[in-house]
Design a protein around this motif. Structure first.
Motif, PDB file in Angstrom:
ATOM      1  N   SER A  60      16.923  19.757  63.153  1.00  0.00           N
ATOM      2  CA  SER A  60      18.075  19.730  61.857  1.00  0.00           C
ATOM      3  C   SER A  60      18.726  19.051  63.195  1.00  0.00           C
ATOM      4  N   GLY A  61      17.944  19.478  64.668  1.00  0.00           N
ATOM      5  CA  GLY A  61      19.344  19.223  65.798  1.00  0.00           C
ATOM      6  C   GLY A  61      20.163  20.392  65.764  1.00  0.00           C
ATOM      7  N   LEU A  62      19.922  21.676  65.707  1.00  0.00           N
ATOM      8  CA  LEU A  62      20.973  22.783  65.629  1.00  0.00           C
ATOM      9  C   LEU A  62      20.816  23.590  66.636  1.00  0.00           C
ATOM     10  N   ALA A  63      21.206  24.281  67.109  1.00  0.00           N
ATOM     11  CA  ALA A  63      20.578  25.000  67.768  1.00  0.00           C
ATOM     12  C   ALA A  63      20.026  26.836  67.189  1.00  0.00           C
ATOM     13  N   LYS A  64      19.973  27.385  67.408  1.00  0.00           N
ATOM     14  CA  LYS A  64      19.164  28.343  66.877  1.00  0.00           C
ATOM     15  C   LYS A  64      19.549  29.102  66.325  1.00  0.00           C
ATOM     16  N   THR A  65      20.516  29.543  67.120  1.00  0.00           N
ATOM     17  CA  THR A  65      21.914  31.367  66.066  1.00  0.00           C
ATOM     18  C   THR A  65      21.914  30.068  64.994  1.00  0.00           C
ATOM     19  N   SER A  66      22.871  28.665  65.556  1.00  0.00           N
ATOM     20  CA  SER A  66      23.407  28.020  63.925  1.00  0.00           C
ATOM     21  C   SER A  66      22.054  27.856  63.414  1.00  0.00           C
ATOM     22  N   THR A  67      20.982  27.969  63.011  1.00  0.00           N
ATOM     23  CA  THR A  67      20.002  26.990  62.010  1.00  0.00           C
ATOM     24  C   THR A  67      20.144  28.501  61.536  1.00  0.00           C
ATOM     25  N   TYR A  68      20.199  30.020  61.800  1.00  0.00           N
ATOM     26  CA  TYR A  68      19.846  31.194  61.057  1.00  0.00           C
ATOM     27  C   TYR A  68      20.484  31.518  60.681  1.00  0.00           C
ATOM     28  N   ARG A  69      21.873  31.726  61.047  1.00  0.00           N
ATOM     29  CA  ARG A  69      23.212  31.982  60.711  1.00  0.00           C
ATOM     30  C   ARG A  69      23.580  30.878  58.724  1.00  0.00           C
ATOM     31  N   LEU A  70      23.103  29.867  59.132  1.00  0.00           N
ATOM     32  CA  LEU A  70      22.936  28.564  57.814  1.00  0.00           C
ATOM     33  C   LEU A  70      22.490  28.544  57.167  1.00  0.00           C
TER      34      LEU A  70
END
Length: 255
Positions: free
Chosen positions: A53-63
């Protein structure tokens, strides 16, 4: 005291509010997660999902967890998959509403005349997508093949791949290049049809033909499918007639 509010007014009209910016960013991130999962039939772990997704791991987890709570994503044994909510929404997607509207009548008539399943499909992201279909009485729906090689073995897939502009789509290797060249030339001839005599599935025969937009690009393929080891001789003519009806309707609606 005079207060000049013009700079503030100008800034508010040209600069999005911080909350709006954050809202758009969340939506973009959420759709990046969903798009990554849409291309992963076996699901993705958190690290792979973040990378895709090209996102940070923390952002990916939250989303991802927020989407799980909504039912848009499901998490099974620490792997994320597209959820039931997105599946239901996706089922309502119409690849081409105009094409569906003008083709429903001719496709239904083809099914009745042939006593078999008739459909109109397009090729989208290397998969067959249903525009409309009618099944004969007591005939079960047969799902589309998955995988470009298997799709290209069907009459529908051969028509749709061959009708693409040259160089736009890489052709599958299940047929020799000389066969693709021959098919590319013949499929544009008036009344051209392609027959599948159990090439894709045992006990199933098909006839398919392209439908053309007025500008000469392929709109889709009309196909009739019979549960038989032999091809009824009148099917090509019935399919050709249905294709002409759809093409005429498209020409009248786009004038």
């Amino acid at each position: 005291m005079n207060v000049d509010t013009a700079p503030d007014a100008q800034r508010s009209s040209t600069t999005p509010a911080p909350d709006a910016c954050r809202g758009r960013g969340v939506l973009v991130g959420a759709f990046a997660v969903l798009d990554a999962l849409a291309h992963a039939d076996d699901g993705l772990g958190l690290t792979a999902l973040a990378c895709a997704s090209g996102l940070a791991k923390t952002s990916t987890y939250r989303l991802a967890e927020q989407l799980v709570a909504l039912g848009a994503v499901q998490c099974i044994e620490h792997r994320y998959y597209v959820g039931a909510l997105i599946g239901r929404i996706g089922q309502r997607w119409q690849p081409d509403p105009l094409l569906r509207r003008v083709a429903q009548g001719p496709v239904h008539n083809l099914s009745v005349q042939a006593g078999a399943m008739a459909s109109l499909r397009i090729l989208h992201e290397q998969r067959l997508r249903l525009i409309c279909a009618t099944a004969a009485r007591d005939q079960a729906y047969i799902s589309d093949p998955v995988g470009r090689e298997l799709v290209a073995r069907t009459a529908t897939g051969r028509v749709l791949y061959a009708a693409q502009p040259g160089g736009d789509v890489a052709l599958p290797d299940c047929w020799p290049q000389r066969e693709w060249r021959r098919l590319r030339e013949s499929v544009r001839e008036p009344g051209a049809t392609v027959a599948d005599r159990q090439d894709a599935f045992p006990g199933i025969c098909c006839v398919s033909a392209p439908v053309w937009w007025p500008d000469g690009t392929c709109a889709g393929a009309v196909t009739v499918l019979v549960l038989s080891r032999t091809l009824p001789p009148r099917l090509p003519d019935l399919v050709s007639h249905a294709v002409r009806c759809v093409g005429t309707a498209l020409a009248s609606t786009t004038q």
